[in-house]
Design a protein around this motif. Structure first.
Motif, short mmCIF file in Angstrom:
data_model
loop_
_atom_site.label_atom_id
_atom_site.label_comp_id
_atom_site.label_asym_id
_atom_site.label_seq_id
_atom_site.Cartn_x
_atom_site.Cartn_y
_atom_site.Cartn_z
N ARG A 157 0.86 -1.19 0.00
CA ARG A 157 0.00 0.00 0.00
C ARG A 157 0.89 1.24 0.00
NH1 ARG A 157 -5.18 1.04 1.67
NH2 ARG A 157 -5.44 -0.90 2.82
N HIS A 159 1.70 5.00 0.76
CA HIS A 159 1.30 6.06 1.69
C HIS A 159 1.82 7.43 1.28
CE1 HIS A 159 -0.51 3.47 4.83
NE2 HIS A 159 0.36 2.58 4.39
N SER A 160 2.75 7.46 0.34
CA SER A 160 3.30 8.73 -0.14
C SER A 160 3.71 8.54 -1.60
CB SER A 160 4.50 9.15 0.69
OG SER A 160 5.22 10.19 0.05
N GLY A 186 -5.82 6.48 0.40
CA GLY A 186 -5.35 5.16 0.84
C GLY A 186 -5.70 4.07 -0.14
N GLY A 379 3.28 -1.51 4.07
CA GLY A 379 2.26 -0.47 4.15
C GLY A 379 0.92 -0.92 4.70
N HIS A 381 -0.53 -1.34 7.70
CA HIS A 381 -0.17 -1.02 9.07
C HIS A 381 -1.16 -1.56 10.09
CE1 HIS A 381 2.15 2.65 7.27
NE2 HIS A 381 2.82 1.52 7.18
#
Length: 559
Positions: A157, A159-160, A186, A379, A381
């Motif tokens: 995933r 995130h930035s 997301g 990613g 989390h």
């Protein structure tokens, strides 16, 4: 055991010759016998006794590139595994029968000249056509295989947006600028492969139909979950070139990316992360846990691994370079016979594979490659609330991971009264010390000394997960997804960067040859041979000393 295997092969062949008319039987049987011969002890090879203390040794430089230092790879067993670490006679017989099944079906297909898809001719009788949708048919099938295919440990995933740019995929972001809004929601996922540092081929001459450097040194795909809840691709970047679903050469871009995934999966996700990572643990288990209660607790989870690793080094990764340049058909045949599965059936080749395995091991840390930490590093989390649809590796894997954790914690509670008991267990601490020592097990990140019960339970959980849940996830889907090569090509024979939308054209010019296809199907059919025991069927001879703990674990798994 090899004598048992050969005898079983001869007996089965005699029956099959009477009951079948398979033209390829004799040739196939000869190939199986040659494989059996290849794993017999070599002249001067050290034989290790079951009672001896086993030694660790570094991987030597690969013969394909003897100047490349592989001293930072994981350790392996010094010598041939003792016979009690080989397949049981029963499993050898099952393996031979499975190979004969492949010979009867794969090497003696219908040979229908009018067949619409010659790659599907390998199926029949025992080898049923897998119920999967090939990537050539839908983008949904292409994306779904990152979640529930052979290699579910690559997707991450995002995130930035800098994560994408750090992989060199800025052109992909420029082509599809809306991905930045997906990051904020997301809902952007990425899979990235990098072979840039490794020259896959350094040999000067090879047979023409062998895999060549026909994949991108870097490959990236971005994906997102659409409103209907399905993961779908946004775009693919191969090197500096970007492709989208509306492009004419989109199908070939998907196949090229799947080719990269196939090579990473087989040699890093599967061989390195499960088999080779476990080998130092098996050696330390043998050397330091004799008579300890941990010995039978761990032993079933190591079954067959030393033998399989040793056999893989001889067959899958072996590399015997010819003495003279290849310039005749006879020399071509000799080269083909002497070289490895990696060189003859995969794009990357043995030398680059060993480099990639070393790269993995340089970044390895024991607990960081446990189920939970590894997913969080990609990613994901919040494992309990991450709802990526159809990501069964996460959803089902989390249940198994936690069940194993409760099992190992119960075993530790039964074995030790408190943390001080753990600290005072000299045999346990010597085992941990050997595993962590850089000149012995070199299992980086393994706790030494082990200070408390919780740390010991987590270490046992991580080891059992690697040999069970992780290995099952990357091993047993192989035949279903890899045997049909247009779905997941292990090799590509030609680069085609334009006008590649026609499946028939790609099939004729770039997909693996018939011989590679047959070999991949045979290899994956054999690799998916079921184990003698699974987590719900561990042998009583090993579990009787902790029968109540195991009974509760088994009941939880079967509930």
């Amino acid at each position: 055991q090899t004598s048992v295997a050969t005898a079983a092969l001869d007996a089965a062949t005699a029956v099959l010759k009477v009951t079948t008319k398979t033209s390829g039987l004799d040739a196939g049987v000869a190939g199986i016998k040659k494989s059996i011969e290849s794993i017999k002890p070599g002249a001067g090879e050290s034989a290790i006794g079951a009672a001896d203390e086993w030694k660790y040794v570094q991987y030597p430089p690969h013969p394909e590139n003897p100047y490349f230092d592989l001293s930072r790879m994981m350790k392996m067993l010094d010598g041939r595994p003792p016979l009690n670490e080989w397949f049981s006679p029963g499993k050898f017989v099952r393996a031979i029968w499975r190979l004969l099944q492949a010979v009867l079906v794969i090497f003696a297909p219908n040979n229908d000249a009018n067949a619409k898809d010659p790659y599907a001719e390998i199926y029949g009788l025992w080898l049923k056509e897998p119920p999967i949708t090939p990537i050539s048919e839908t983008d949904r099938a292409f994306a779904h295989q990152f979640l529930a295919g052979t290699n579910p440990v690559m997707i991450r995933r995002v995130h930035s947006i800098f994560e994408v740019q750090d992989c060199g995929a800025t052109p992909l972001v420029r082509r599809f600028p809306y991905v930045e809004s997906l990051v904020a929601k997301g809902n952007l996922y990425m899979v990235h492969y990098n072979f840039q540092a490794h020259s896959p081929r350094v040999v000067e001459s090879e047979p023409e139909d062998w895999p060549h450097l026909c994949f991108s040194p870097t490959a990236t795909v971005l994906l997102t979950v659409k409103e209907e809840g399905l993961l779908m691709p946004v775009g693919i970047q191969l090197g500096d070139e970007v492709y989208g679903p509306s492009d004419d050469n989109w199908l070939y871009a998907k196949m090229t990316l799947q080719n990269a995934d196939s090579n990473v999966h087989e040699w890093v996700s599967h061989l390195a992360r499960t088999h080779l990572t476990t080998e130092p643990q098996i050696i330390a288990h043998h050397n330091r846990l004799k008579g300890h209660k941990l010995e039978p607790f761990l032993k079933p989870h190591f079954q067959d691994t030393l033998f399989l690793n040793w056999a893989a080094r001889l067959t899958l990764l072996k590399y015997v370079a010819p003495d003279e340049p290849i310039d005749t058909a006879q020399a071509d045949a000799a080269w083909r016979e002497s070289s490895s599965v990696a060189d003859s059936q995969f794009s990357v080749g043995s030398c680059a594979i060993t480099k990639s395995i070393q790269d993995y091991w340089i970044g390895y840390s024991f607990f960081e490659y446990g189920f939970d930490k590894e997913l969080q590093a990609r990613g994901f989390h919040d494992l309990d609330n991450d709802h990526l649809p159809n990501y069964f590796y996460l959803q089902d894997g989390l249940k198994l991971w936690r069940a194993i954790g409760r099992y190992t914690a119960a075993f530790v509670d039964e074995t030790y009264r408190d943390d001080k008991d753990v600290q005072k267990d000299d045999q346990l601490q010597k085992w941990a010390e050997e595993l962590a020592h850089p000149d012995m097990g070199n299992l980086k990140g393994f706790p030494s000394p082990i200070e408390d019960k919780a740390t010991l339970a987590k270490a046992l959980q991580t080891t059992i997960w690697t040999t069970s849940g992780l290995h099952a996830a990357v091993n047993f889907p192989q035949f279903d997804f890899m045997s049909y090569q247009p779905n997941r090509p292990s090799a590509l024979l030609k680069n085609m960067n334009a006008n590649c939308s026609d499946f028939n054209y790609i099939q004729q010019h770039a997909l693996p040859t018939e011989s590679i296809t047959q070999s991949i199907a045979t290899t994956t059919w054999l690799l998916t041979l079921p184990s003698d025991h699974c987590l719900t069927d561990l042998p009583n001879s090993e579990t009787r000393t902790f029968s109540k703990v195991y009974k509760d674990f088994k009941a939880e798994l079967l509930d």
